[in-house]
Design an enzyme around this catalytic site. Structure first.
Site, mmCIF file in Angstrom:
data_model
loop_
_atom_site.group_PDB
_atom_site.id
_atom_site.type_symbol
_atom_site.label_atom_id
_atom_site.label_comp_id
_atom_site.label_asym_id
_atom_site.label_seq_id
_atom_site.Cartn_x
_atom_site.Cartn_y
_atom_site.Cartn_z
ATOM 1 N N THR A 107 0.842 -1.201 0.000
ATOM 2 C CA THR A 107 0.000 0.000 0.000
ATOM 3 C C THR A 107 0.879 1.254 0.000
ATOM 4 O O THR A 107 1.947 1.252 0.610
ATOM 5 C CB THR A 107 -0.896 -0.013 1.256
ATOM 6 N N ASP A 152 6.227 -4.150 -1.504
ATOM 7 C CA ASP A 152 5.636 -3.026 -0.779
ATOM 8 C C ASP A 152 6.687 -1.943 -0.534
ATOM 9 O O ASP A 152 7.896 -2.210 -0.589
ATOM 10 C CB ASP A 152 5.073 -3.528 0.571
ATOM 11 N N GLY A 153 6.216 -0.768 -0.238
ATOM 12 C CA GLY A 153 7.090 0.357 0.080
ATOM 13 C C GLY A 153 7.433 0.394 1.562
ATOM 14 O O GLY A 153 7.125 -0.536 2.317
ATOM 15 N N ASP A 179 8.454 3.486 4.935
ATOM 16 C CA ASP A 179 8.684 4.873 5.343
ATOM 17 C C ASP A 179 10.147 5.091 5.709
ATOM 18 O O ASP A 179 10.678 6.185 5.514
ATOM 19 C CB ASP A 179 7.770 5.220 6.526
ATOM 20 N N GLY A 208 0.771 4.980 5.626
ATOM 21 C CA GLY A 208 -0.555 4.975 5.005
ATOM 22 C C GLY A 208 -1.606 4.296 5.868
ATOM 23 O O GLY A 208 -2.771 4.180 5.463
ATOM 24 N N GLU A 228 -0.451 -5.252 6.115
ATOM 25 C CA GLU A 228 0.872 -5.390 5.482
ATOM 26 C C GLU A 228 1.709 -6.429 6.218
ATOM 27 O O GLU A 228 2.369 -7.273 5.606
ATOM 28 C CB GLU A 228 1.601 -4.043 5.479
ATOM 29 N N LYS A 230 14.220 7.141 1.722
ATOM 30 C CA LYS A 230 13.731 6.237 2.781
ATOM 31 C C LYS A 230 14.854 5.464 3.461
ATOM 32 O O LYS A 230 14.635 4.823 4.479
ATOM 33 C CB LYS A 230 12.730 5.222 2.183
HETATM 34 C C1 5RP Z 1 1.490 2.142 4.088
HETATM 35 C C2 5RP Z 1 2.963 1.910 4.085
HETATM 36 C C3 5RP Z 1 3.723 2.423 2.912
HETATM 37 O O1 5RP Z 1 4.440 1.374 2.364
HETATM 38 C C4 5RP Z 1 4.650 3.510 3.351
HETATM 39 O O2 5RP Z 1 3.900 4.498 4.042
HETATM 40 C C5 5RP Z 1 5.380 4.133 2.174
HETATM 41 O O3 5RP Z 1 4.485 4.833 1.381
HETATM 42 P P1 5RP Z 1 4.921 5.643 0.103
HETATM 43 O O4 5RP Z 1 5.320 4.632 -0.922
HETATM 44 O O5 5RP Z 1 3.695 6.411 -0.272
HETATM 45 O O6 5RP Z 1 6.051 6.549 0.518
HETATM 46 O O7 5RP Z 1 3.529 1.345 4.959
HETATM 47 O O8 5RP Z 1 0.901 1.723 5.285
#
Ligand code: 5RP
Length: 227
Positions: A28, A81-82, A84, A97, A103, A121
């Site tokens: 997400t 997944d991404g 922070d 998010g 996740e 990041k």
């Molecule tokens: C959502 C997450 C996202 O992976 C994290 O916030 C990174 O988001 P972005 O790719 O918009 O920087 O953990 O819960």
């Protein structure tokens, strides 16, 4: 490359980790969204996806990608997944998010976690980004007091409800010398559903977008592309 171009570049690189004819775990956030849009171009390759949030499920479905309930899926070879924040050792802060619980569940089932992120990041030590903690609503004040005892400064993410009907406390000022110990400590507070520290289940490989390329950081033995 600007930040969005970095996100697109890592999203494209992540396609190399997608296992054909298998279920794919999809994360997400904005970087994950770039990945979903790229995945749509090769959607015939996978059986379908398991989504880590309602938003991700909606985006996948809008692209005509089958979304399956996790309970109906036994094997997820790869989760993409991404993050922070991510350390070179693959420990992460996630949940910016608000999707941290789902996740973490999908990541737990997945055999390989591919983290996609732009270079902003990458950190040597976690904790500049406030650690999201998903909490049962009635426990919010109690959990906040416990987090203060750990040296943190919890802030209620006002007006936000998770996909699981809970609230989020964003905790700044934590000194995270040992991410695994901090994950365990916060997780043990009654009323906490999930802490957004991913230190026990780390990324196996990190695809990091820089100004002119994508760096691949191999963390664990499960980092290789081909099974
Ligand atoms: C959502 C997450 C996202 O992976 C994290 O916030 C990174 O988001 P972005 O790719 O918009 O920087 O953990 O819960």
């Amino acid at each position: 490359m600007n930040q969005d171009e970095m996100k697109l570049a890592v999203a494209r690189e992540a396609l190399r980790y997608v296992v054909d004819d298998a279920w794919l775990g999809v994360g997400t956030g904005s970087t994950a969204n770039f990945f979903i849009d790229e995945l749509a171009k090769v959607k015939w390759r996978i059986k379908g996806a398991v989504a880590s949030s309602v938003k991700t499920a909606e985006r996948l479905k809008a692209h005509g990608i089958d979304v399956e309930e996790l309970n109906n899926v036994q094997d997820i070879p790869v989760y993409i997944d991404g993050a922070d924040e991510v350390t070179p050792q693959g420990a992460m802060i996630k949940g910016g998010g608000g999707a941290l619980t789902r996740e973490k569940i999908v990541a737990a089932v997945a055999r390989r976690f591919v983290c996609i992120a732009d270079q902003s990041k990458k950190v040597q030590r976690l904790g500049k980004f406030p650690v999201p903690v998903e909490v049962i609503p009635m426990a919010r004040s109690y959990v906040a007091r416990e987090l203060v005892l750990l040296g943190g400064y919890p802030e209620w993410r006002m007006g936000f409800t998770t996909d699981n009907g809970n609230v989020i406390l964003d905790v700044s000022d934590l000194t995270i010398e040992d991410p695994v110990a901090m994950e365990d400590r916060i997780r043990s507070i009654v009323g906490v559903v999930t802490v957004g520290l991913f230190a026990r289940r780390r990324a196996d490989v990190i695809l990091l977008g820089t100004s002119d390329r994508v760096d691949t950081i191999v963390v664990g033995p499960r980092a290789r592309i081909v099974e």
